[in-house]
Scaffold this active site. Structure first.
Site, mmCIF file in Angstrom:
data_model
loop_
_atom_site.group_PDB
_atom_site.id
_atom_site.type_symbol
_atom_site.label_atom_id
_atom_site.label_comp_id
_atom_site.label_asym_id
_atom_site.label_seq_id
_atom_site.Cartn_x
_atom_site.Cartn_y
_atom_site.Cartn_z
ATOM 1 N N GLU A 143 49.568 -36.052 4.426
ATOM 2 C CA GLU A 143 48.943 -36.292 3.287
ATOM 3 C C GLU A 143 48.717 -35.357 2.193
ATOM 4 O O GLU A 143 48.564 -34.094 2.249
ATOM 5 C CB GLU A 143 47.585 -36.692 3.586
ATOM 6 N N CYS A 156 45.098 -31.044 -3.134
ATOM 7 C CA CYS A 156 44.702 -30.843 -1.872
ATOM 8 C C CYS A 156 45.987 -31.179 -0.862
ATOM 9 O O CYS A 156 46.603 -32.081 -0.843
ATOM 10 C CB CYS A 156 43.749 -31.870 -1.157
ATOM 11 N N CYS A 170 37.043 -33.972 12.942
ATOM 12 C CA CYS A 170 38.085 -33.863 12.167
ATOM 13 C C CYS A 170 39.289 -34.984 12.412
ATOM 14 O O CYS A 170 39.773 -34.521 13.723
ATOM 15 C CB CYS A 170 38.723 -32.506 11.790
ATOM 16 N N SER A 258 41.988 -22.404 3.110
ATOM 17 C CA SER A 258 40.882 -22.606 3.922
ATOM 18 C C SER A 258 41.354 -22.674 5.397
ATOM 19 O O SER A 258 42.362 -23.007 5.977
ATOM 20 C CB SER A 258 40.453 -23.958 3.616
ATOM 21 N N LEU A 282 33.155 -22.422 8.440
ATOM 22 C CA LEU A 282 32.230 -21.849 9.417
ATOM 23 C C LEU A 282 31.516 -23.080 10.132
ATOM 24 O O LEU A 282 31.485 -23.251 11.443
ATOM 25 C CB LEU A 282 31.298 -20.942 8.758
ATOM 26 N N HIS A 283 30.815 -23.906 9.497
ATOM 27 C CA HIS A 283 29.977 -25.220 10.085
ATOM 28 C C HIS A 283 29.024 -25.040 11.030
ATOM 29 O O HIS A 283 28.345 -25.807 11.354
ATOM 30 C CB HIS A 283 31.197 -26.117 10.782
HETATM 31 N N1 SAH Z 1 42.376 -26.255 8.899
HETATM 32 C C1 SAH Z 1 41.869 -25.626 7.744
HETATM 33 C C2 SAH Z 1 42.183 -26.605 6.513
HETATM 34 C C3 SAH Z 1 42.053 -28.026 6.772
HETATM 35 S S1 SAH Z 1 40.519 -28.896 6.861
HETATM 36 C C4 SAH Z 1 40.314 -25.586 7.959
HETATM 37 O O1 SAH Z 1 39.685 -25.961 8.776
HETATM 38 O O2 SAH Z 1 39.534 -24.992 7.122
HETATM 39 C C5 SAH Z 1 39.570 -28.690 5.389
HETATM 40 C C6 SAH Z 1 38.335 -28.565 5.273
HETATM 41 O O3 SAH Z 1 37.928 -29.858 5.758
HETATM 42 C C7 SAH Z 1 37.698 -27.769 6.303
HETATM 43 O O4 SAH Z 1 36.618 -27.083 5.964
HETATM 44 C C8 SAH Z 1 37.430 -28.637 7.466
HETATM 45 O O5 SAH Z 1 36.269 -28.245 8.409
HETATM 46 C C9 SAH Z 1 36.750 -30.002 6.587
HETATM 47 N N2 SAH Z 1 36.581 -31.320 7.404
HETATM 48 C C10 SAH Z 1 37.432 -31.581 8.387
HETATM 49 N N3 SAH Z 1 37.117 -33.010 8.744
HETATM 50 C C11 SAH Z 1 36.025 -33.196 8.025
HETATM 51 C C12 SAH Z 1 35.090 -34.371 8.147
HETATM 52 N N4 SAH Z 1 35.096 -35.483 8.896
HETATM 53 N N5 SAH Z 1 34.248 -34.215 7.058
HETATM 54 C C13 SAH Z 1 34.031 -33.216 6.003
HETATM 55 N N6 SAH Z 1 34.695 -32.174 6.241
HETATM 56 C C14 SAH Z 1 35.616 -32.116 7.089
#
Ligand code: SAH
Length: 415
Positions: A143, A156, A170, A258, A282-283
């Protein structure tokens, strides 16, 4: 004396105790793949599949010229073809009248083979956000999402089909890794978007504005872990920043890479001399929770990835972004905002900003986004500590704008 840490979630839920609710990241309706030690499976190596066709955008300018010579053509033809592709966003030989007619079609078919077949397009009401679902030569799906903002157009993009990092919140992480994208498959997402813009299909442009528009900003926040496909992603970035006719002539600072936090690769990225914007997903500021939310934390811990992020700032002077999906009762506690602020400030001031984003729940997810007042409290605490913090816009939510949900839906759909 420090006052006791109270938590807004406790007050909201009518809980008198100062112990906030803690939800653990155990997924429902989905079984996380585990390795032989019973830990979440991490896939770093790309499964072997048929290679995508070789394309001009896979090569450096020198390799392109050499390829033309191999084909019995003068080297300067490489720049002509590159101009058509990168500047005019076309792969159609009929538009390339500066090439000799005799073998034009054959030459173009060999150098600009089709890489992405558009399977679906979803648009918001105003048409200023478009989500594309592409099929690759082997049927793999990826996508990209095109978004118009005041003064910029952001795309993106995906760096892999699927993802091997197994993050339970995710949609892409839940699906596992199909394969790495080639350099050209990454770049072609941008060229295809530029074509859509040139054809006037991205909404929101003012009627009085007759400027030629293109994608100005790139975020590697589509499918995949860019630093797990390092060489191809970097070659794609070099092509993005190469001036015409060799590339897309974009500014490095407009490109955001990212990552879940592959510390050694962050060090490599810092040494490339291409000052892209760096974002760390980071989360959670504590290893206990981050081990579960971001399984690769078992390899590189919070402190180690924060040190790598700070070193990225030192090498590039580019302010780092910390991504933080706010998940209700999971990682949105006030004490976590405080701990995050402490850990960032311990590494200095002015080097970082935090981008919380309300969780975009995957289908069937038991987790939801934090309540607005909890989001505000999280931001307030970070700002009180002097950490610049902006809640990220959830553009395209109504078209599942985020996080691999379109590809997931398509894979679930009957053929
Ligand atoms: N693998 C890389 C880039 C792809 S994800 C990474 O993890 O940074 C891009 C961003 O979307 C990341 O910050 C990821 O944690 C976030 N993300 C993934 N699933 C999500 C969701 N369900 N809600 C909000 N953000 C999400």
């Amino acid at each position: 004396m420090t006052p006791p840490r109270t938590d807004p979630t406790a007050a909201r839920d009518g809980i008198r105790s100062t112990t906030p609710r803690q939800v653990r990241p155990a997924a429902e309706g989905w079984t996380q793949k585990l390795d032989t030690d019973g830990r979440p499976l991490l896939q770093f190596a790309s499964p072997k599949r048929g290679k995508p066709p070789e394309h001009l955008a896979d090569f450096t300018p020198e390799q392109r010229a050499a390829r033309l010579v191999e084909l019995g053509m003068p080297a300067f033809r490489a720049k002509q073809i590159a101009t058509h592709y990168f500047t005019h966003s076309t792969s159609d030989p009929a538009e390339m009248t500066d090439l000799p007619a005799a073998n034009r079609a054959e030459l173009v078919a060999g150098l600009l083979p089709p890489l992405l077949t558009e399977l679906r397009r979803l648009e918001t009401d105003k048409g200023d956000t478009i989500k594309f679902l592409w099929k690759l030569h082997d049927g793999a799906l990826v996508e990209s999402v095109l978004m118009r903002y005041p003064g910029r157009i952001t795309l993106c993009i995906s760096s892999q089909a699927g993802c091997g990092m197994n993050c339970p919140f995710c949609a892409t992480g839940q699906a596992g890794l199909t394969r790495n994208l080639s350099t050209a498959e990454i770049v072609d997402q941008i060229v295809r978007a530029n074509r859509v813009i040139a054809d006037g299909q991205l909404g929101g442009k003012k009627k009085t504005d007759h400027s030629q528009e293109r994608v100005s900003n790139i975020v590697f926040m589509g499918m995949g872990e860019p630093l797990a496909n390092y060489a191809r992603v970097m070659q794609a970035v070099r092509t993005m920043v190469a001036p015409a006719p060799d590339g897309l002539g974009m500014s490095a600072r407009g490109i955001t890479v990212s990552t879940v936090g592959l510390a050694p690769a962050i060090g490599k990225l810092a040494a490339e001399g291409i000052p892209v914007t760096f974002a760390l997903s980071l989360h959670a500021p504590d290893d206990e929770l981050r081990d579960e939310l971001i399984p690769v934390n078992s390899r590189w811990k919070v402190d180690e990835v924060l040190d790598a992020a700070r070193a990225y700032f030192d090498a590039t002077k580019r302010r780092v972004s910390i991504e933080y999906a706010l998940i209700k009762d999971m990682n949105d506690h006030g004490w976590r905002a405080d701990l995050l602020g402490e850990k960032l400030n311990a590494r200095g001031r002015g080097w970082v900003h935090v981008n919380p984003i309300p969780l975009n729940p995957t289908p069937g997810s038991i987790w939801t986004a934090s309540e607005p007042e909890v989001q505000r409290e999280f931001v307030r605490r970070l700002e009180a500590m002097g950490v610049p913090t902006t809640i990220r816009d959830t553009r395209g939510k109504e078209i599942d704008g985020a996080c691999g949900q379109l590809a997931a839906a398509d894979e679930d759909a009957p053929a």
